[in-house]
Design a protein around this motif. Sequence first.
Motif, PDB file in Angstrom:
ATOM      1  N   VAL A 148       0.802  -1.226   0.000  1.00  0.00           N
ATOM      2  CA  VAL A 148       0.000   0.000   0.000  1.00  0.00           C
ATOM      3  C   VAL A 148       0.838   1.282   0.000  1.00  0.00           C
ATOM      4  CG1 VAL A 148      -1.929  -1.157   1.149  1.00  0.00           C
ATOM      5  CG2 VAL A 148      -0.276   0.140   2.511  1.00  0.00           C
ATOM      6  N   THR A 149       2.136   1.144   0.168  1.00  0.00           N
ATOM      7  CA  THR A 149       3.006   2.321   0.195  1.00  0.00           C
ATOM      8  C   THR A 149       3.140   2.881  -1.212  1.00  0.00           C
ATOM      9  OG1 THR A 149       4.258   1.190   1.935  1.00  0.00           O
ATOM     10  CG2 THR A 149       5.215   3.207   1.028  1.00  0.00           C
ATOM     11  N   LEU A 150       2.922   4.173  -1.339  1.00  0.00           N
ATOM     12  CA  LEU A 150       3.023   4.826  -2.644  1.00  0.00           C
ATOM     13  C   LEU A 150       4.487   5.068  -3.030  1.00  0.00           C
ATOM     14  CD1 LEU A 150       0.203   7.484  -2.140  1.00  0.00           C
ATOM     15  CD2 LEU A 150       0.047   5.271  -3.320  1.00  0.00           C
ATOM     16  N   PRO A 151       4.809   4.976  -4.322  1.00  0.00           N
ATOM     17  CA  PRO A 151       6.188   5.240  -4.756  1.00  0.00           C
ATOM     18  C   PRO A 151       6.703   6.603  -4.298  1.00  0.00           C
ATOM     19  CG  PRO A 151       4.957   4.231  -6.539  1.00  0.00           C
ATOM     20  CD  PRO A 151       3.970   4.524  -5.441  1.00  0.00           C
ATOM     21  N   ALA A 152       5.871   7.624  -4.317  1.00  0.00           N
ATOM     22  CA  ALA A 152       6.299   8.953  -3.866  1.00  0.00           C
ATOM     23  C   ALA A 152       6.645   8.952  -2.376  1.00  0.00           C
ATOM     24  CB  ALA A 152       5.212   9.984  -4.162  1.00  0.00           C
ATOM     25  N   GLU A 153       5.944   8.145  -1.589  1.00  0.00           N
ATOM     26  CA  GLU A 153       6.249   8.047  -0.156  1.00  0.00           C
ATOM     27  C   GLU A 153       7.623   7.413   0.054  1.00  0.00           C
ATOM     28  OE1 GLU A 153       1.743   7.581   1.661  1.00  0.00           O
ATOM     29  OE2 GLU A 153       2.776   5.780   0.975  1.00  0.00           O
ATOM     30  N   ILE A 154       7.927   6.409  -0.751  1.00  0.00           N
ATOM     31  CA  ILE A 154       9.232   5.759  -0.656  1.00  0.00           C
ATOM     32  C   ILE A 154      10.333   6.737  -1.061  1.00  0.00           C
ATOM     33  CG2 ILE A 154      10.686   3.887  -1.563  1.00  0.00           C
ATOM     34  CD1 ILE A 154       7.980   2.318  -1.971  1.00  0.00           C
TER      35      ILE A 154
END
Length: 179
Positions: A148-154
């Motif tokens: 569920v983690t968004l690429p932008a969050e990573i």
Amino acid sequence: MTAAGVAAVLFDRDGTLIEDVPYNGDPGRVRPLPAARPALDLLRARGIPTGVVSNQSGVGRGLLTRADVHRVNDRVDALLGGLDTWVYCPHAPEAGCPCRKPRPGLVVEAARRLGVPPACCVVIGDIGADVDAARAAGAQAVLVPTAVTLPAEIASAPATAPDLLTAVRRLLAPGEERR
């Protein structure tokens, strides 16, 4: 941050310590993630206090009660050997409360309960709101991405780890790369 600089480690609950079951009020549905117990055991062995900071909007939405949240938290404690403090936000997102992640309230309160400054805490979670709450409180953050983690969050996280155990090992190993 090295182990010498870590006074406490705060975890998100759902998706970080246990499988994320939306609006779970049933202790029987609690399933710890594989790395949770070993990670907590490492921190306990070093005498580093632990806590949980968790949004539980199901209470504010009328989908579960505070008693349900406490029963689930008690089950997590039983399965993982106990954490030192539990702080959760029962409000719905639209309530605008200061405790709901990404705001700093949960992190600040957990640090207060543990008797340490927020700047000496590390928050480990699986989404950007966990990282943002840590930053807002002046704490350090480690993102452990999930589906569920968004690429932008990573991309914007100050530190990431592939799993919870690796995140904790990096915190405890001075000089080891954290990204």
